[in-house]
Motif scaffolding. Structure first.
Motif, PDB file in Angstrom:
ATOM      1  N   VAL A  89       0.898  -1.090   0.006  1.00  0.00           N
ATOM      2  CA  VAL A  89       0.031   0.003   0.043  1.00  0.00           C
ATOM      3  C   VAL A  89       0.866   1.126  -0.062  1.00  0.00           C
ATOM      4  O   VAL A  89       1.725   1.205   0.733  1.00  0.00           O
ATOM      5  N   THR A  90       0.442   2.306  -0.959  1.00  0.00           N
ATOM      6  CA  THR A  90       1.373   3.409  -0.902  1.00  0.00           C
ATOM      7  C   THR A  90       0.615   4.626  -0.933  1.00  0.00           C
ATOM      8  O   THR A  90      -0.678   4.556  -1.463  1.00  0.00           O
ATOM      9  N   PHE A  91       1.020   5.979  -0.532  1.00  0.00           N
ATOM     10  CA  PHE A  91       0.569   7.163  -0.722  1.00  0.00           C
ATOM     11  C   PHE A  91       1.657   7.865  -1.653  1.00  0.00           C
ATOM     12  O   PHE A  91       2.883   7.733  -1.344  1.00  0.00           O
ATOM     13  N   VAL A  92       1.154   8.818  -2.792  1.00  0.00           N
ATOM     14  CA  VAL A  92       2.351   9.537  -3.366  1.00  0.00           C
ATOM     15  C   VAL A  92       1.992  11.093  -3.218  1.00  0.00           C
ATOM     16  O   VAL A  92       0.666  11.399  -3.234  1.00  0.00           O
ATOM     17  N   THR A  93       2.680  11.827  -2.788  1.00  0.00           N
ATOM     18  CA  THR A  93       2.630  13.067  -2.413  1.00  0.00           C
ATOM     19  C   THR A  93       3.298  14.020  -3.351  1.00  0.00           C
ATOM     20  O   THR A  93       4.477  13.689  -3.475  1.00  0.00           O
ATOM     21  N   LEU A  94       2.655  15.026  -3.886  1.00  0.00           N
ATOM     22  CA  LEU A  94       3.364  16.048  -4.818  1.00  0.00           C
ATOM     23  C   LEU A  94       3.430  17.385  -3.937  1.00  0.00           C
ATOM     24  O   LEU A  94       2.403  17.781  -3.270  1.00  0.00           O
ATOM     25  N   GLU A  95       4.529  18.044  -3.803  1.00  0.00           N
ATOM     26  CA  GLU A  95       4.787  19.273  -3.379  1.00  0.00           C
ATOM     27  C   GLU A  95       5.235  20.227  -4.267  1.00  0.00           C
ATOM     28  O   GLU A  95       6.115  19.819  -5.361  1.00  0.00           O
ATOM     29  N   LYS A  96       4.930  21.375  -4.429  1.00  0.00           N
ATOM     30  CA  LYS A  96       5.384  22.421  -5.171  1.00  0.00           C
ATOM     31  C   LYS A  96       5.663  23.666  -4.202  1.00  0.00           C
ATOM     32  O   LYS A  96       4.956  24.479  -3.477  1.00  0.00           O
ATOM     33  N   ASN A  97       7.084  24.026  -4.136  1.00  0.00           N
ATOM     34  CA  ASN A  97       7.680  25.252  -3.571  1.00  0.00           C
ATOM     35  C   ASN A  97       7.086  24.986  -2.152  1.00  0.00           C
ATOM     36  O   ASN A  97       6.843  25.669  -1.252  1.00  0.00           O
ATOM     37  N   GLY A  98       7.276  23.630  -1.586  1.00  0.00           N
ATOM     38  CA  GLY A  98       6.896  23.223  -0.313  1.00  0.00           C
ATOM     39  C   GLY A  98       5.562  23.180   0.044  1.00  0.00           C
ATOM     40  O   GLY A  98       5.345  23.007   1.194  1.00  0.00           O
ATOM     41  N   MET A  99       4.594  23.606  -0.798  1.00  0.00           N
ATOM     42  CA  MET A  99       3.103  23.458  -0.240  1.00  0.00           C
ATOM     43  C   MET A  99       2.651  22.091  -1.133  1.00  0.00           C
ATOM     44  O   MET A  99       2.985  21.932  -2.209  1.00  0.00           O
ATOM     45  N   LEU A 100       1.673  21.730  -0.626  1.00  0.00           N
ATOM     46  CA  LEU A 100       0.920  20.434  -0.961  1.00  0.00           C
ATOM     47  C   LEU A 100       0.290  20.548  -2.228  1.00  0.00           C
ATOM     48  O   LEU A 100      -0.279  21.582  -2.471  1.00  0.00           O
ATOM     49  N   GLU A 142       4.866  23.222 -14.674  1.00  0.00           N
ATOM     50  CA  GLU A 142       4.878  22.944 -13.432  1.00  0.00           C
ATOM     51  C   GLU A 142       5.973  21.874 -12.900  1.00  0.00           C
ATOM     52  O   GLU A 142       6.335  21.540 -11.780  1.00  0.00           O
ATOM     53  N   MET A 143       6.054  20.881 -13.704  1.00  0.00           N
ATOM     54  CA  MET A 143       6.838  19.691 -13.394  1.00  0.00           C
ATOM     55  C   MET A 143       8.381  20.104 -12.857  1.00  0.00           C
ATOM     56  O   MET A 143       8.678  19.262 -12.079  1.00  0.00           O
ATOM     57  N   ASP A 144       8.845  21.045 -13.254  1.00  0.00           N
ATOM     58  CA  ASP A 144      10.237  21.311 -12.766  1.00  0.00           C
ATOM     59  C   ASP A 144      10.308  21.863 -11.388  1.00  0.00           C
ATOM     60  O   ASP A 144      11.219  21.678 -10.551  1.00  0.00           O
ATOM     61  N   GLU A 145       9.082  22.269 -10.892  1.00  0.00           N
ATOM     62  CA  GLU A 145       8.939  22.744  -9.487  1.00  0.00           C
ATOM     63  C   GLU A 145       8.182  21.501  -8.437  1.00  0.00           C
ATOM     64  O   GLU A 145       7.824  21.887  -7.432  1.00  0.00           O
ATOM     65  N   ILE A 146       7.822  20.580  -9.083  1.00  0.00           N
ATOM     66  CA  ILE A 146       6.974  19.362  -8.278  1.00  0.00           C
ATOM     67  C   ILE A 146       8.203  18.709  -7.737  1.00  0.00           C
ATOM     68  O   ILE A 146       8.997  18.046  -8.410  1.00  0.00           O
ATOM     69  N   GLU A 147       8.079  18.518  -6.554  1.00  0.00           N
ATOM     70  CA  GLU A 147       8.776  17.438  -5.581  1.00  0.00           C
ATOM     71  C   GLU A 147       7.962  16.101  -5.281  1.00  0.00           C
ATOM     72  O   GLU A 147       6.681  16.206  -4.781  1.00  0.00           O
ATOM     73  N   ILE A 148       8.323  15.020  -5.609  1.00  0.00           N
ATOM     74  CA  ILE A 148       7.557  13.696  -5.239  1.00  0.00           C
ATOM     75  C   ILE A 148       7.863  12.953  -3.966  1.00  0.00           C
ATOM     76  O   ILE A 148       9.187  13.006  -3.900  1.00  0.00           O
ATOM     77  N   GLU A 149       7.120  12.520  -3.094  1.00  0.00           N
ATOM     78  CA  GLU A 149       7.402  11.663  -2.043  1.00  0.00           C
ATOM     79  C   GLU A 149       6.480  10.382  -2.061  1.00  0.00           C
ATOM     80  O   GLU A 149       5.339  10.423  -2.393  1.00  0.00           O
ATOM     81  N   ILE A 150       7.112   9.329  -1.761  1.00  0.00           N
ATOM     82  CA  ILE A 150       6.425   8.134  -1.666  1.00  0.00           C
ATOM     83  C   ILE A 150       6.425   7.668  -0.352  1.00  0.00           C
ATOM     84  O   ILE A 150       7.674   7.671   0.331  1.00  0.00           O
ATOM     85  N   SER A 151       5.335   7.290   0.160  1.00  0.00           N
ATOM     86  CA  SER A 151       5.117   6.514   1.524  1.00  0.00           C
ATOM     87  C   SER A 151       4.943   5.222   1.180  1.00  0.00           C
ATOM     88  O   SER A 151       3.471   4.899   0.698  1.00  0.00           O
ATOM     89  N   VAL A 152       5.544   4.250   1.893  1.00  0.00           N
ATOM     90  CA  VAL A 152       5.207   2.907   1.679  1.00  0.00           C
ATOM     91  C   VAL A 152       4.568   2.481   3.126  1.00  0.00           C
ATOM     92  O   VAL A 152       5.301   2.498   4.260  1.00  0.00           O
ATOM     93  N   LEU A 153       3.470   1.839   3.321  1.00  0.00           N
ATOM     94  CA  LEU A 153       2.676   1.551   4.280  1.00  0.00           C
ATOM     95  C   LEU A 153       2.702   0.261   4.911  1.00  0.00           C
ATOM     96  O   LEU A 153       2.960  -0.689   4.129  1.00  0.00           O
ATOM     97  N   THR A 154       2.929   0.049   6.300  1.00  0.00           N
ATOM     98  CA  THR A 154       2.428  -1.289   6.731  1.00  0.00           C
ATOM     99  C   THR A 154       1.265  -1.510   6.734  1.00  0.00           C
ATOM    100  O   THR A 154       0.353  -0.826   6.557  1.00  0.00           O
ATOM    101  N   GLU A 155       0.769  -2.840   7.015  1.00  0.00           N
ATOM    102  CA  GLU A 155      -0.592  -3.217   6.928  1.00  0.00           C
ATOM    103  C   GLU A 155      -1.404  -2.738   8.372  1.00  0.00           C
ATOM    104  O   GLU A 155      -0.540  -2.723   9.473  1.00  0.00           O
ATOM    105  N   PRO A 156      -2.214  -2.025   8.019  1.00  0.00           N
ATOM    106  CA  PRO A 156      -3.031  -1.088   9.531  1.00  0.00           C
ATOM    107  C   PRO A 156      -3.253  -2.378  10.514  1.00  0.00           C
ATOM    108  O   PRO A 156      -3.709  -3.490  10.243  1.00  0.00           O
ATOM    109  N   GLU A 157      -3.176  -1.693  11.727  1.00  0.00           N
ATOM    110  CA  GLU A 157      -3.348  -2.408  12.890  1.00  0.00           C
ATOM    111  C   GLU A 157      -4.319  -1.773  13.730  1.00  0.00           C
ATOM    112  O   GLU A 157      -4.531  -0.775  14.047  1.00  0.00           O
TER     113      GLU A 157
END
Length: 202
Positions: free
Chosen positions: A49-60, A98-113
């Motif tokens: 399970v993952t979430f992908v977060t995009l930020e532009k100039n430090g803002m979501l 915008e793409m040159d200003e976009i920073e991508i973060e990936i979060s890989v999740l454990t199974e929820p408990e």
């Protein structure tokens, strides 16, 4: 809490590259990018399970994810990257310029408990700020906050109150003992500005 896989620097870079390329491909072709699975390490083919977060100039700028592992990690990243860029209803679709200003973060999740609790005090005691991501459910309503949200909401009470509001519930609904609470951990990694532009110039 379930065991969290570790990922090498090369595996993280591969996932981040896939996320960026999938956005650029969809921007041009309006369809999902095909990935040759034979080029993907076995660890990244596990259902995750993952979430992908995009930020532009430090803002979501967009954030989309899933909470059930139903497909390979690399494919989940591809789909969530496109969804974060083009289908997060809070934002306009990402534009090519915008793409040159976009920073991508990936979060890989454990199974929820599931968090079992008898009262508010026990619930608060079982939550670990900056480590636990939380999911709440009440009837048909649900919402989640990644552990990164603790940076904006360091108080357990405020974290839960804002999560309730995100789910469309009253902000103090978490105090009534009726909501289901689940927690999970994440491994998160993001692009480095220098690496991105070095790769672009190659």
């Amino acid at each position: 809490m379930h065991f969290m896989d570790e990922y090498s620097k090369e595996e993280k870079k591969l996932l981040l590259d896939l996320a960026r390329k999938s956005i650029e491909y969809f921007m041009e072709k309006r369809e999902l990018m095909h990935v040759n699975e034979s080029s993907i390490p076995d660890k990244l083919k596990k259902k995750k399970v993952t979430f992908v977060t995009l930020e532009k100039n430090g803002m979501l700028r967009g954030c989309i994810g899933s909470l059930q592992a139903h497909e390979p990690l690399y494919l989940n990243v591809v789909k969530n990257a496109v969804a974060a860029a083009f289908y997060d209803v809070r934002f306009m679709p990402v534009m090519k310029e915008e793409m040159d200003e976009i920073e991508i973060e990936i979060s890989v999740l454990t199974e929820p408990e599931r968090v079992d609790y008898k009262n508010v005090e026990e619930l608060l005691r079982k939550i670990k700020p900056k480590k636990d991501g939380l999911i709440i459910k009440l009837g048909s309503r649900s919402a989640t906050f990644l552990p990164q949200v603790w940076e904006q909401l360091p108080s357990k009470e405020e974290f839960l109150s804002h999560l309730c509001m995100k789910a469309g519930l009253r902000r103090d609904e978490w105090k009534n003992g009726k909501i289901e609470v689940y927690k999970y951990n994440v491994i998160s990694f993001k692009e480095k500005w220098q690496d991105y532009f070095f790769n672009k110039l190659k």
